[in-house]
Design a protein around this motif. Structure first.
Motif, mmCIF file in Angstrom:
data_model
loop_
_atom_site.group_PDB
_atom_site.id
_atom_site.type_symbol
_atom_site.label_atom_id
_atom_site.label_comp_id
_atom_site.label_asym_id
_atom_site.label_seq_id
_atom_site.Cartn_x
_atom_site.Cartn_y
_atom_site.Cartn_z
ATOM 1 N N GLU A 313 0.868 -1.266 0.031
ATOM 2 C CA GLU A 313 0.059 -0.069 0.060
ATOM 3 C C GLU A 313 1.018 1.238 -0.114
ATOM 4 O O GLU A 313 2.110 1.380 0.253
ATOM 5 N N PRO A 314 0.290 2.392 -0.300
ATOM 6 C CA PRO A 314 1.011 3.665 -0.306
ATOM 7 C C PRO A 314 1.833 3.998 1.077
ATOM 8 O O PRO A 314 1.459 3.553 2.221
ATOM 9 N N LEU A 315 3.003 4.678 0.981
ATOM 10 C CA LEU A 315 3.647 4.740 2.149
ATOM 11 C C LEU A 315 3.573 6.347 2.663
ATOM 12 O O LEU A 315 3.726 6.333 3.931
ATOM 13 N N VAL A 316 2.779 7.252 2.016
ATOM 14 C CA VAL A 316 2.558 8.619 2.365
ATOM 15 C C VAL A 316 1.153 9.020 2.087
ATOM 16 O O VAL A 316 0.535 8.531 0.950
ATOM 17 N N TYR A 317 0.333 9.508 3.044
ATOM 18 C CA TYR A 317 -0.894 9.988 2.720
ATOM 19 C C TYR A 317 -1.136 11.476 3.035
ATOM 20 O O TYR A 317 -0.337 11.724 4.096
ATOM 21 N N PHE A 318 -2.037 11.966 2.295
ATOM 22 C CA PHE A 318 -2.270 13.413 2.444
ATOM 23 C C PHE A 318 -3.863 13.529 2.763
ATOM 24 O O PHE A 318 -4.596 13.175 1.787
ATOM 25 N N ASP A 319 -4.392 13.853 3.895
ATOM 26 C CA ASP A 319 -5.758 13.726 4.201
ATOM 27 C C ASP A 319 -6.379 12.327 3.949
ATOM 28 O O ASP A 319 -7.206 12.157 3.367
ATOM 29 N N ALA A 320 -5.749 11.155 4.223
ATOM 30 C CA ALA A 320 -6.180 9.818 4.454
ATOM 31 C C ALA A 320 -6.125 9.305 2.796
ATOM 32 O O ALA A 320 -6.544 8.352 2.824
ATOM 33 N N GLU A 321 -5.728 10.322 1.921
ATOM 34 C CA GLU A 321 -5.555 10.011 0.515
ATOM 35 C C GLU A 321 -4.139 9.532 0.210
ATOM 36 O O GLU A 321 -3.207 10.357 0.627
ATOM 37 N N PRO A 322 -3.972 8.691 -0.922
ATOM 38 C CA PRO A 322 -2.338 8.326 -1.166
ATOM 39 C C PRO A 322 -1.845 9.976 -1.556
ATOM 40 O O PRO A 322 -2.362 10.504 -2.650
ATOM 41 N N ALA A 323 -0.608 10.125 -1.246
ATOM 42 C CA ALA A 323 -0.013 11.447 -1.689
ATOM 43 C C ALA A 323 0.378 11.130 -3.200
ATOM 44 O O ALA A 323 0.942 10.268 -3.524
ATOM 45 N N PRO A 324 0.645 12.321 -3.985
ATOM 46 C CA PRO A 324 1.389 12.314 -5.096
ATOM 47 C C PRO A 324 2.633 11.716 -5.132
ATOM 48 O O PRO A 324 3.245 11.913 -4.090
ATOM 49 N N TYR A 325 3.222 11.483 -6.313
ATOM 50 C CA TYR A 325 4.569 11.105 -6.403
ATOM 51 C C TYR A 325 5.614 11.981 -5.929
ATOM 52 O O TYR A 325 6.715 11.526 -5.263
ATOM 53 N N TRP A 326 5.281 13.210 -6.063
ATOM 54 C CA TRP A 326 6.481 14.330 -5.724
ATOM 55 C C TRP A 326 6.318 14.434 -4.348
ATOM 56 O O TRP A 326 7.437 15.116 -3.656
ATOM 57 N N ALA A 327 5.673 13.942 -3.389
ATOM 58 C CA ALA A 327 5.909 13.944 -1.868
ATOM 59 C C ALA A 327 7.244 13.139 -1.490
ATOM 60 O O ALA A 327 7.650 13.432 -0.274
ATOM 61 N N MET A 328 7.628 12.385 -2.414
ATOM 62 C CA MET A 328 8.721 11.469 -2.239
ATOM 63 C C MET A 328 9.875 12.274 -1.779
ATOM 64 O O MET A 328 11.076 11.813 -1.176
ATOM 65 N N VAL A 329 9.998 13.550 -2.192
ATOM 66 C CA VAL A 329 11.074 14.343 -2.174
ATOM 67 C C VAL A 329 11.731 14.723 -0.745
ATOM 68 O O VAL A 329 12.568 15.033 -0.564
ATOM 69 N N GLY A 330 10.449 14.209 0.180
ATOM 70 C CA GLY A 330 10.764 14.411 1.629
ATOM 71 C C GLY A 330 11.277 13.214 2.314
ATOM 72 O O GLY A 330 11.455 13.308 3.540
ATOM 73 N N VAL A 331 11.937 12.645 1.383
ATOM 74 C CA VAL A 331 12.566 11.158 2.021
ATOM 75 C C VAL A 331 13.909 11.255 2.023
ATOM 76 O O VAL A 331 14.593 11.347 0.756
ATOM 77 N N GLY A 332 14.611 11.168 3.178
ATOM 78 C CA GLY A 332 16.127 11.321 2.798
ATOM 79 C C GLY A 332 16.770 9.886 3.711
ATOM 80 O O GLY A 332 16.278 9.507 4.465
ATOM 81 N N ALA A 333 18.101 9.773 3.184
ATOM 82 C CA ALA A 333 18.734 8.577 3.872
ATOM 83 C C ALA A 333 20.330 8.763 3.724
ATOM 84 O O ALA A 333 20.660 9.430 2.621
ATOM 85 N N ARG A 334 21.089 8.317 4.748
ATOM 86 C CA ARG A 334 22.614 8.413 4.560
ATOM 87 C C ARG A 334 23.067 7.510 5.401
ATOM 88 O O ARG A 334 22.708 6.713 6.435
ATOM 89 N N PRO A 335 24.343 6.725 5.040
ATOM 90 C CA PRO A 335 24.945 5.781 5.947
ATOM 91 C C PRO A 335 25.242 6.460 7.293
ATOM 92 O O PRO A 335 25.503 7.768 7.453
ATOM 93 N N ARG A 336 24.852 5.693 7.985
ATOM 94 C CA ARG A 336 25.308 6.345 9.720
ATOM 95 C C ARG A 336 26.688 6.433 10.231
ATOM 96 O O ARG A 336 27.535 5.614 9.892
ATOM 97 N N ARG A 337 26.731 7.601 10.509
ATOM 98 C CA ARG A 337 28.357 7.722 11.139
ATOM 99 C C ARG A 337 28.612 7.385 12.495
ATOM 100 O O ARG A 337 27.548 7.664 13.479
ATOM 101 N N THR A 338 29.642 6.590 12.798
ATOM 102 C CA THR A 338 29.685 6.327 14.080
ATOM 103 C C THR A 338 30.919 7.118 14.750
ATOM 104 O O THR A 338 31.906 7.261 13.778
ATOM 105 N N VAL A 339 30.958 7.234 15.803
ATOM 106 C CA VAL A 339 31.962 8.044 16.474
ATOM 107 C C VAL A 339 33.061 7.104 17.095
ATOM 108 O O VAL A 339 32.568 6.260 17.832
#
Length: 339
Positions: A313-339
């Motif tokens: 099922e969709p990963l993001v919802y706006f007002d309980a409806e599936p969000a548009p494709y462009w909502a995915m620009v708010g997803v970020g990831a990076r390798p975790r840095r350890t001290v």
């Protein structure tokens, strides 16, 4: 025209390489300025696309409005190597060219999911009042899935979180082979239809993803459509299978779906779209990798974070409806840095 701007003939030439969103599922809400940013194009080039037949509506205040999924397909098929979807796919698939062991070793990630509420992401123009009215919910990581360990963040007691979340996770891949001839047969059928271009791999609107059999018959599929169809066909021959959906992690995060099938009590991942992209290679600006394509049949990669869904099922919802494709620009990831 600058060197970074897509050639006009390349954008127009893409119109014949994909299928536009059916009128009953299209969302004509993306203006010319946003389209130009996504395509690394001038507004005049976007206007030419409209003149050449790209479906759109004309708003008295905002001018021509396009379907964002159609624009992503223009970018993916234009072959300039400079558009947002081309660059995104190339960056996300770079790991396929890495040494095989790097696909499976434990890997720690910092993940942030805070979906954009406006086309074009941060900095795009949108009425503040409209933003404030949106009720945003997102699906959380599936911590019960094999190879997923929460290091920081949460707790994730509910399948949906409000507005978003940040978390650190450890993902561990696994190498598996598949023996059951029924799985081989179904897999070969699905991949062959993509490889022959009977079904075009392209961006598919979320409402059409939901009706995945219709999408397949129309001759279009993305990872969600392919995963759901594959799961249906595996269940039809008596196997335990489900479509999974989550994030492909890299320089950023991207919505992705695949299929899990159970063989000898082991959950094995099947990713027909990854296998297709790694097979066609340079057609999409991605290096060919037969070894990676083969690993997509059964193995689990350490860059895929599954979320809590029953059937992709969709990963993001706006007002309980599936969000548009462009909502995915708010997803970020990076390798975790350890001290």
């Amino acid at each position: 025209m600058t060197a970074d701007t897509a050639a006009p003939h390349a954008l127009v030439g893409a119109l014949d390489r994909f299928k536009v969103a059916p009128p009953d599922v299209a969302r004509y809400d993306t203006d010319t300025a946003t389209a130009a940013r996504a395509l690394r194009a001038e507004p005049e080039q976007v206007a030419r696309l409209a003149a050449e037949g790209l479906p759109h509506l004309v708003d008295s205040a905002r001018g021509p409005l396009f379907d964002y999924d159609d624009l992503m397909n223009i970018g993916m098929f234009c072959g300039t190597g400079q558009t947002v979807p081309e660059l995104g796919l190339r960056f996300l698939m770079r790991f396929a060219a890495s040494p095989r062991a790097s696909w499976f070793a434990p890997r720690d990630w910092e993940v942030g999911v805070h979906p954009s509420r406006t086309p074009g992401g941060e900095g795009a123009e949108a009425p503040a009042a409209e933003d404030e009215r949106l009720d945003v919910t997102v699906r959380v990581p599936d911590l019960a899935a094999p190879g997923v360990e929460l290091l920081e963040g949460g707790p994730f007691d509910e399948p949906l979180a409000t507005n978003g979340y940040r978390a650190a996770v450890r993902l561990t891949g696994a190498e598996h082979t598949v023996r059951d001839p029924r799985i081989h047969l179904v897999w070969d059928e699905v991949v062959a239809e993509l490889a022959s271009h009977r079904v075009i791999y392209q961006t598919v609107p979320e409402p059409l993803r939901t009706d995945h059999h219709r999408a397949w018959e129309l001759g279009v599929a993305d990872c969600v459509v392919a995963a759901r169809l594959l799961a249906d066909r595996l269940r039809a021959v008596g196997l335990e299978a489900r479509a999974r959906r989550g994030y492909l992690l890299g320089l950023f995060g991207s919505d992705h779906a695949w299929c899990d099938v159970v063989e000898d009590g082991v959950h094995k991942s099947l990713d027909p779209v990854f296998a297709f992209v790694a097979t066609v290679g340079d057609e999409r600006g991605v290096a060919k990798s037969p070894e990676f394509a083969a690993a997509c049949f059964g193995s689990r990669f350490n860059r895929l974070l599954p979320c809590r869904t029953d059937s992709a099922e969709p990963l993001v919802y706006f007002d309980a409806e599936p969000a548009p494709y462009w909502a995915m620009v708010g997803v970020g990831a990076r390798p975790r840095r350890t001290v």
